[in-house]
Design a protein around this motif. Structure first.
Motif, PDB file in Angstrom:
ATOM      1  N   VAL A   1      78.667  20.836 148.951  1.00 33.26           N
ATOM      2  CA  VAL A   1      79.055  19.530 148.543  1.00 33.26           C
ATOM      3  C   VAL A   1      80.024  19.696 147.327  1.00 33.26           C
ATOM      4  O   VAL A   1      79.355  20.066 146.323  1.00 33.26           O
ATOM      5  CB  VAL A   1      78.183  18.302 148.359  1.00 33.26           C
ATOM      6  N   ILE A   2      81.341  19.412 147.458  1.00 35.54           N
ATOM      7  CA  ILE A   2      82.250  19.349 146.250  1.00 35.54           C
ATOM      8  C   ILE A   2      82.883  17.894 145.929  1.00 35.54           C
ATOM      9  O   ILE A   2      83.089  17.216 147.000  1.00 35.54           O
ATOM     10  CB  ILE A   2      83.492  20.340 146.610  1.00 35.54           C
ATOM     11  N   ALA A   3      82.927  17.798 144.820  1.00 35.23           N
ATOM     12  CA  ALA A   3      83.671  16.581 144.352  1.00 35.23           C
ATOM     13  C   ALA A   3      84.842  16.682 143.271  1.00 35.23           C
ATOM     14  O   ALA A   3      84.493  17.502 142.366  1.00 35.23           O
ATOM     15  CB  ALA A   3      82.557  15.405 144.023  1.00 35.23           C
ATOM     16  N   ASN A   4      85.868  15.915 143.353  1.00 35.05           N
ATOM     17  CA  ASN A   4      86.861  16.019 142.196  1.00 35.05           C
ATOM     18  C   ASN A   4      86.259  15.157 141.152  1.00 35.05           C
ATOM     19  O   ASN A   4      85.881  13.815 141.485  1.00 35.05           O
ATOM     20  CB  ASN A   4      88.170  15.736 142.498  1.00 35.05           C
ATOM     21  N   GLY A   5      86.044  15.523 139.933  1.00 35.31           N
ATOM     22  CA  GLY A   5      85.501  14.613 139.008  1.00 35.31           C
ATOM     23  C   GLY A   5      85.992  14.036 137.713  1.00 35.31           C
ATOM     24  O   GLY A   5      85.755  13.762 136.734  1.00 35.31           O
ATOM     25  N   GLU A   6      87.578  14.382 137.932  1.00 34.23           N
ATOM     26  CA  GLU A   6      88.471  14.151 136.771  1.00 34.23           C
ATOM     27  C   GLU A   6      88.606  12.632 136.120  1.00 34.23           C
ATOM     28  O   GLU A   6      88.847  12.582 135.154  1.00 34.23           O
ATOM     29  CB  GLU A   6      89.706  14.635 137.195  1.00 34.23           C
ATOM     30  N   ASN A   7      88.067  11.986 137.203  1.00 31.07           N
ATOM     31  CA  ASN A   7      88.037  10.370 136.385  1.00 31.07           C
ATOM     32  C   ASN A   7      86.591   9.909 136.375  1.00 31.07           C
ATOM     33  O   ASN A   7      86.526   8.562 136.411  1.00 31.07           O
ATOM     34  CB  ASN A   7      88.799   9.386 137.422  1.00 31.07           C
ATOM     35  N   ALA A   8      85.559  10.569 136.537  1.00 28.61           N
ATOM     36  CA  ALA A   8      84.156  10.064 136.809  1.00 28.61           C
ATOM     37  C   ALA A   8      83.433   9.401 135.676  1.00 28.61           C
ATOM     38  O   ALA A   8      82.857   8.602 135.650  1.00 28.61           O
ATOM     39  CB  ALA A   8      83.406  11.283 137.132  1.00 28.61           C
ATOM     40  N   THR A   9      84.145   9.875 134.248  1.00 26.77           N
ATOM     41  CA  THR A   9      83.618   8.968 133.125  1.00 26.77           C
ATOM     42  C   THR A   9      84.588   8.114 132.584  1.00 26.77           C
ATOM     43  O   THR A   9      85.791   8.349 132.185  1.00 26.77           O
ATOM     44  CB  THR A   9      83.435  10.111 132.079  1.00 26.77           C
ATOM     45  N   LYS A  10      84.403   6.768 133.043  1.00 27.76           N
ATOM     46  CA  LYS A  10      85.049   5.726 132.496  1.00 27.76           C
ATOM     47  C   LYS A  10      86.733   5.927 132.922  1.00 27.76           C
ATOM     48  O   LYS A  10      87.769   5.394 132.412  1.00 27.76           O
ATOM     49  CB  LYS A  10      85.364   5.713 130.926  1.00 27.76           C
ATOM     50  N   GLY A  11      86.641   6.456 134.027  1.00 35.06           N
ATOM     51  CA  GLY A  11      88.084   6.840 134.632  1.00 35.06           C
ATOM     52  C   GLY A  11      88.819   7.748 134.355  1.00 35.06           C
ATOM     53  O   GLY A  11      89.992   8.032 134.669  1.00 35.06           O
ATOM     54  N   ARG A  12      88.462   8.278 133.041  1.00 38.00           N
ATOM     55  CA  ARG A  12      89.302   9.462 132.459  1.00 38.00           C
ATOM     56  C   ARG A  12      88.117  10.451 132.006  1.00 38.00           C
ATOM     57  O   ARG A  12      87.470  10.363 131.064  1.00 38.00           O
ATOM     58  CB  ARG A  12      89.861   9.078 131.319  1.00 38.00           C
ATOM     59  N   GLY A  13      88.084  11.842 132.470  1.00 37.05           N
ATOM     60  CA  GLY A  13      87.463  12.828 132.139  1.00 37.05           C
ATOM     61  C   GLY A  13      85.862  12.775 132.717  1.00 37.05           C
ATOM     62  O   GLY A  13      85.629  12.022 133.554  1.00 37.05           O
ATOM     63  N   LEU A  14      85.177  13.636 132.163  1.00 35.68           N
ATOM     64  CA  LEU A  14      83.832  13.891 132.720  1.00 35.68           C
ATOM     65  C   LEU A  14      82.976  14.277 131.367  1.00 35.68           C
ATOM     66  O   LEU A  14      83.027  15.258 130.713  1.00 35.68           O
ATOM     67  CB  LEU A  14      83.989  15.141 133.462  1.00 35.68           C
ATOM     68  N   SER A  15      81.999  13.347 131.140  1.00 36.96           N
ATOM     69  CA  SER A  15      81.041  13.795 130.195  1.00 36.96           C
ATOM     70  C   SER A  15      79.802  14.418 130.912  1.00 36.96           C
ATOM     71  O   SER A  15      79.780  14.535 132.153  1.00 36.96           O
ATOM     72  CB  SER A  15      80.436  12.156 129.758  1.00 36.96           C
ATOM     73  N   GLN A  16      78.969  15.001 129.901  1.00 38.38           N
ATOM     74  CA  GLN A  16      77.716  15.562 130.285  1.00 38.38           C
ATOM     75  C   GLN A  16      76.647  14.613 131.079  1.00 38.38           C
ATOM     76  O   GLN A  16      76.226  15.150 132.135  1.00 38.38           O
ATOM     77  CB  GLN A  16      77.019  16.104 129.133  1.00 38.38           C
ATOM     78  N   LYS A  17      76.633  13.611 130.839  1.00 40.12           N
ATOM     79  CA  LYS A  17      75.695  12.502 131.478  1.00 40.12           C
ATOM     80  C   LYS A  17      76.352  12.199 132.803  1.00 40.12           C
ATOM     81  O   LYS A  17      75.371  12.182 133.750  1.00 40.12           O
ATOM     82  CB  LYS A  17      75.648  11.413 130.557  1.00 40.12           C
ATOM     83  N   THR A  18      77.482  12.059 132.799  1.00 40.46           N
ATOM     84  CA  THR A  18      78.049  12.138 134.165  1.00 40.46           C
ATOM     85  C   THR A  18      78.005  13.115 134.932  1.00 40.46           C
ATOM     86  O   THR A  18      77.586  12.792 136.384  1.00 40.46           O
ATOM     87  CB  THR A  18      79.662  11.410 134.320  1.00 40.46           C
ATOM     88  N   VAL A  19      78.320  14.058 134.635  1.00 44.18           N
ATOM     89  CA  VAL A  19      78.434  15.537 135.592  1.00 44.18           C
ATOM     90  C   VAL A  19      76.679  15.537 136.190  1.00 44.18           C
ATOM     91  O   VAL A  19      76.554  15.826 137.380  1.00 44.18           O
ATOM     92  CB  VAL A  19      78.926  16.783 135.121  1.00 44.18           C
TER      93      VAL A  19
END
Ligand SMILES: [Fe+2]
Ligand SMILES: [Fe+2]
Length: 260
Positions: free
Chosen positions: A34-52
Motif C-alpha cells: 500500500v502506497i500513498a501520496n502524503g504531500e498534503n497530509a498535515t494541514k494540507g501542506r507537508g508531512l509531520s511525524q505524527k501524521t506519517v
C-alpha cells in the motif's frame, strides 16, 4: 502482486477517511503493498511525524511526496532516516531525503520512484533523466512503480509513454482530481494521469472553498485551511506479474460521500 496506491491525502480529514476506507478495503482486496501520496497530509501542506505515523498505522507502507515536501519543517528531522518516505528524485543533488526506495514484497524487490513535472511547478532537474538514471542503477529490479507528481496531463502522459514497457506503473498525482483513463500501456505498464485525492470533497482540491474563491476574486494573499464536510477516497488497485513485473490489471477505487 497486488498494489493499492492512494492519491494525495489532504489534512486530518483525509487521513481519517483514508484509515476508515482502508480498514474496509484491505481485507477485501488483500494487497501486498500500500502506497500513498502524503504531500498534503498535515494541514494540507507537508508531512509531520505524527501524521506519517498515523498513515503507517492505517496500513500505508510507503509515502510519496511532491511540491509540498518541505512545508512542515519538522520533516527535516526524519526524512533522512525513514526509508519509507520518498520525495521527488529530480530535486538538486544533496537535497535531504531520497528520490526512490526499495522494499521487499513476496520475496521480490520493488523500486518506488517519485518525480515531479516542471510545467507550472519549480524548475527541477529533468524527471525523465532522473528516472533513467535510477533504472540504470537498479537494472536487476523488474517491479518499478513511479509516482509522477505533475500539474499538466501531457507531462504525465509523456512519462507514461516514455517508460511504457520499461516500468510496472506510472501513476499521476498532484491535481487532486481523478482522471478516468486508467489503462495498461503496451509492454505492461499500468497508467493513470491522476489518481485523485483522499480528503474533503466540498472544498477546492481539499481546501476551504470560501478562502480559495476569495483569493481567486481578489488576487490578495489569503490563508487556506483544510475544508470540512464530505470526503472522497481516490486510489488505484493494480496487479503485477510476480515474475516479470508487467502490469496485468488496473482499476480506480473511488468513493465519494454525498455532498453536505
Ligand atoms: Fe497535492
Ligand atoms: Fe502537489
Amino acid at each position: 502482486m497486488k498494489v493499492i496506491f492512494l492519491g494525495d491525502i489532504v489534512g486530518e480529514p483525509g487521513c481519517r477517511f483514508a484509515a476508515e476506507t482502508l480498514s474496509e478495503i484491505l481485507p477485501l482486496h488483500q494487497p501486498d503493498l500500500v502506497i500513498a501520496n502524503g504531500e498534503n497530509a498535515t494541514k494540507g501542506r507537508g508531512l509531520s511525524q505524527k501524521t506519517v505515523e498515523s498513515l503507517y498505522d492505517a496500513g500505508v507502507e510507503i509515502v510519496t511526496m511532491g511540491n509540498h515536501t518541505w512545508d512542515q519543517r519538522e520533516i527535516l528531522r526524519f526524512i533522512d532516516s525513514d526509508e519509507r518516505i520518498v520525495r521527488p528524485a529530480n530535486y538538486p543533488v544533496d537535497t535531504p531525503g531520497r528520490g526512490y526506495t526499495i522494499c521487499k514484497v513476496n520475496q521480490r524487490k520493488v523500486l518506488i520512484i517519485n518525480v515531479m513535472g516542471r510545467t507550472f511547478l519549480s524548475q527541477l532537474d529533468c524527471p525523465f533523466n532522473a528516472v533513467e538514471r535510477i533504472l540504470a542503477e537498479h537494472s536487476d529490479i523488474c517491479h518499478v512503480i513511479i509516482d509522477m507528481h505533475a500539474e499538466v496531463t501531457s507531462e504525465k502522459l509523456g512519462m507514461g509513454w516514455a517508460f511504457a514497457g520499461k516500468v510496472s506503473a506510472v501513476l499521476g498525482t498532484h491535481t487532486h482530481v481523478p482522471t478516468a483513463d486508467a489503462t495498461i500501456l503496451p509492454g505492461g505498464t499500468a497508467y493513470i494521469t491522476d489518481v485523485g485525492m483522499v480528503g474533503p470533497r466540498d472544498g477546492i482540491l481539499g481546501m476551504n472553498r470560501t478562502q480559495v474563491i476569495q483569493r481567486m476574486r481578489t488576487q490578495m494573499p489569503t490563508r487556506f485551511e483544510v475544508a470540512d464536510g464530505a470526503n472522497q477516497f481516490c486510489a488505484v488497485l493494480f496487479e503485477l506479474d510476480d515474475e516479470t513485473g508487467r502490469a496485468k490489471h488496473i482499476e480506480s477505487l473511488n468513493r465519494f460521500e454525498p455532498h453536505q
